[in-house]
Write a protein that holds these residues in place. Structure first.
Motif, short mmCIF file in Angstrom:
data_model
loop_
_atom_site.label_atom_id
_atom_site.label_comp_id
_atom_site.label_asym_id
_atom_site.label_seq_id
_atom_site.Cartn_x
_atom_site.Cartn_y
_atom_site.Cartn_z
N ASN A 25 0.81 -1.22 0.00
CA ASN A 25 0.00 0.00 0.00
C ASN A 25 0.84 1.27 0.00
O ASN A 25 0.31 2.38 -0.06
CB ASN A 25 -0.98 0.01 1.17
CG ASN A 25 -0.28 0.12 2.52
OD1 ASN A 25 0.93 -0.10 2.61
ND2 ASN A 25 -1.03 0.42 3.56
N TYR A 39 3.00 3.10 -5.60
CA TYR A 39 2.06 3.84 -6.45
C TYR A 39 0.97 2.88 -6.92
O TYR A 39 1.23 1.69 -7.16
CB TYR A 39 2.80 4.46 -7.63
CG TYR A 39 1.93 5.25 -8.57
CD1 TYR A 39 1.08 6.24 -8.10
CD2 TYR A 39 1.96 4.99 -9.94
CE1 TYR A 39 0.27 6.95 -8.96
CE2 TYR A 39 1.16 5.71 -10.83
CZ TYR A 39 0.32 6.68 -10.32
OH TYR A 39 -0.49 7.40 -11.18
N SER A 40 -0.24 3.37 -7.05
CA SER A 40 -1.44 2.54 -7.23
C SER A 40 -1.30 1.49 -8.33
O SER A 40 -1.72 0.35 -8.15
CB SER A 40 -2.66 3.42 -7.48
OG SER A 40 -2.45 4.27 -8.60
N ARG A 86 0.26 -1.96 -7.47
CA ARG A 86 -0.29 -2.77 -6.38
C ARG A 86 -1.00 -4.03 -6.87
O ARG A 86 -1.32 -4.92 -6.08
CB ARG A 86 -1.26 -1.92 -5.54
CG ARG A 86 -0.58 -0.76 -4.85
CD ARG A 86 -1.59 0.13 -4.14
NE ARG A 86 -0.97 1.39 -3.69
CZ ARG A 86 -1.64 2.41 -3.20
NH1 ARG A 86 -2.96 2.32 -3.07
NH2 ARG A 86 -1.01 3.51 -2.84
#
Length: 302
Positions: A278, A281-282, A285
């Motif tokens: 988490n 960077y998105s 993930r």
């Protein structure tokens, strides 16, 4: 054999700021001095550089054997290496093993830094270990210095234009920790596809982790912490491109490569990935990014 790297986690905010500072410094350094990084060892560190070149050739040979299911045959084959770095030791070793022609291309003309003593020591080691006459290898190197294409064909191309090899009948394309530095991986794969014949085999080792030395060991996924807009703002020619294994596979498949196999070389423990996920960077993930992979070898057949 897969090597699992154990990491002691530190404070994420500290690593975020430290990594960001290093990105800024590297951007400034590149703006002033240009690209300076060769292989892990400079060719002036002669013993280490030669040992590393032998390691590279043996690594390619080992994973080719695993990929093909039998010992690869280099005799009378034509090789192309992408990004050989600051010496042509790999090419000379391959020629000593029967390769017909070794071709190489680099965006930075780093081989001008190679001291004569590097090649003299390499020739001495080859002569002692193989008990073969290496005079022809010396001639091959001399022909390169005289700008005549023979067994060694080195191309310095700031545009990284691979079309110069379209008539070379390439059997193997090798790359050692170079793909992660290409600004446009899709374009590079398109180019190697255009110059490859049916049956050409690609073997590429890719280093997926953070490259800056201190952060590399303490926070190997540091470069994946930053949003694209910030990372792109601070990157320069040769910065790690953050392309993940599944993206390499998709690009190869798109360009009609088959039998695509990804071998993990070094990985992170699952518990470490769960703890840090988490903080990334998105877009990194997603499980398909396989963030546990720190280095891989990709093999594929045209």
């Amino acid at each position: 054999m897969v090597k699992v790297i154990e990491i002691n986690r530190g404070k994420d905010n500290w690593y975020f700021l430290l990594g960001l500072g290093i990105l800024v410094l590297n951007k400034l350094r590149y703006s002033i001095f240009g690209y300076t990084k060769p292989k892990p060892f400079s060719s002036r560190q002669i013993k280490k550089a030669i040992d590393y070149d032998f390691h590279i050739v043996n690594l390619w040979n080992e994973y080719l054997r695993m990929y093909l299911g039998h010992q690869p045959e280099f005799k009378d084959k034509t090789i192309l290496e992408l990004g050989p770095g600051d010496n042509l030791g790999v090419g000379i070793i391959l020629l000593s093993r029967g390769v017909k022609q070794y071709n190489a291309i680099d965006i930075n003309n780093l081989i001008v830094r190679t001291p004569d003593e590097f090649y003299e020591e390499l020739f001495r080691q080859l002569e002692n270990s193989t008990q073969q006459d290496i005079s022809s290898l010396r001639e091959q190197l001399k022909s390169l210095e005289n700008n005549t294409i023979a067994g060694i064909n080195y191309v310095y191309s700031p545009e990284f234009d691979l079309s110069v090899f379209k008539d070379k009948d390439i059997d193997f394309i090798f790359s050692q920790a170079a793909f992660e530095h290409f600004d446009d991986v899709g374009k590079t794969i398109e180019q190697i596809s255009e110059i490859s014949k049916s049956g050409t085999i690609l073997v590429a080792k890719i280093d997926l982790r953070t490259h800056s030395r201190y952060v590399r060991e303490k926070d190997p996924l540091n470069i994946y912490r930053y949003p694209d807009w910030l990372y792109n703002l601070l990157k320069f020619q040769g910065s790690p491109n953050r392309v993940r294994p599944f993206e390499y596979a998709e690009l190869l498949e798109k360009n009609d490569w088959s039998d695509i196999t990804i071998f993990p070389l070094t990985t992170l423990p699952n518990q470490y990935i769960s703890a840090i996920n988490n903080k990334l960077y998105s877009r990194f993930r997603d499980k398909k990014c396989q963030m546990e992979y720190l280095s891989i070898i990709i093999c594929a057949r045209r």
